[in-house]
Design an enzyme around this catalytic site. Sequence first.
Site, mmCIF file in Angstrom:
data_model
loop_
_atom_site.group_PDB
_atom_site.id
_atom_site.type_symbol
_atom_site.label_atom_id
_atom_site.label_comp_id
_atom_site.label_asym_id
_atom_site.label_seq_id
_atom_site.Cartn_x
_atom_site.Cartn_y
_atom_site.Cartn_z
ATOM 1 N N HIS A 119 -9.536 30.913 -34.849
ATOM 2 C CA HIS A 119 -8.446 31.193 -35.793
ATOM 3 C C HIS A 119 -8.954 32.273 -36.737
ATOM 4 O O HIS A 119 -10.118 32.261 -37.143
ATOM 5 C CB HIS A 119 -8.076 29.913 -36.549
ATOM 6 C CG HIS A 119 -7.006 30.083 -37.590
ATOM 7 N ND1 HIS A 119 -5.881 30.848 -37.394
ATOM 8 C CD2 HIS A 119 -6.888 29.574 -38.850
ATOM 9 C CE1 HIS A 119 -5.115 30.794 -38.467
ATOM 10 N NE2 HIS A 119 -5.715 30.032 -39.367
ATOM 11 N N GLU A 130 16.604 7.245 -35.460
ATOM 12 C CA GLU A 130 17.507 8.384 -35.306
ATOM 13 C C GLU A 130 16.857 9.716 -35.669
ATOM 14 O O GLU A 130 17.126 10.731 -35.028
ATOM 15 C CB GLU A 130 18.770 8.173 -36.152
ATOM 16 C CG GLU A 130 19.616 6.988 -35.715
ATOM 17 C CD GLU A 130 20.080 7.087 -34.269
ATOM 18 O OE1 GLU A 130 20.184 8.204 -33.735
ATOM 19 O OE2 GLU A 130 20.333 6.025 -33.655
#
EC number: 1.1.1.86
Length: 340
Positions: free
Chosen positions: A108, A227
């Site tokens: 990185h 949900e």
Amino acid sequence: MAVQMEYEKDVKVAALDGKKIAVIGYGSQGHAHAQNLRDTGHDVIIGVRPGKSFDKAKEDGFDTYTVAEAAKLADVIMILAPDEIQQELYEAEIAPNLEAGNAVGFAHGFNIHFEFIKVPADVDVFMCAPKGPGHLVRRTFEEGFGVPALYAVYQDATGNAKNIAMDWCKGVGAARVGLLETTYKEETEEDLFGEQAVLCGGLTALIEAGFEVLTEAGYAPELAYFEVLHEMKLIVDLIYEGGFKKMRQSISNTAEYGDYVSGPRVITEQVKENMKAVLADIQNGKFANDFVNDYKAGRPKLTAYREQAANLEIEKVGAELRKAMPFVGKNDDDAFKIYN
């Protein structure tokens, strides 16, 4: 700008042959890079501070040294310690042991791009950044393929830095499935933006907001969890496999219609402007400096954020529900913890 995918056939030079390789750090990425490179015939040693990672590296059969010793012995040094400790590790133990013609690599670009680490002009600086966590880099390698990777050159002192970067990617298995050339600037800024605005920060904030809207409206927390969080994996897997198109082909017409109608009401132009502000803080170095300064101060902000997140109701509800779902979490978590 379009970029072209490259593969093993495009890695023309065996630039790591005959080189002693030191992997600094034996964490998530470190163990994967080291083991994959060893399995592809390279001479790999480990440099790590005393502790569990040191012991694990020895247990896995590596010649294991202090960071300074490994840096002194190696021709190619890959720094895979956490971003926030790389600067002090580099300055104290790696920099004094570098020689002209060595190569230093990263997975990185954070410390190089934001100039927390400055490598001498006579040393190559390259990148191999697999686009997946270390346990996946290792597992897919063992299964005969790999994880795609980005590669880059920041400093080409020897004229061989690109060859080293590509051969490293080949050694860890990434060239089996695809390499993309980038720059340190592009990889760093895009990676941080993706994490903050979408993958981690944006996603968790969206889930938490949805959970709060439902529970504040009187819906059961357990149902709200299913949900807005539990079903997220099902949708993401479909997008991962075939883009938005496959996801929309797989859901009901009701869900698809609601997607088109309500998505833009949630992710408005103002949200996009907020995302641009996040990107600006990344580009101008504000985020990087805030993160590093917090680490140097003993991580007071990060500690407070973690405590706040741990006390969210959705986390407590989820922990209880997952106890009734033993099939959830049966993955590489235990192996991953070993290396962190």
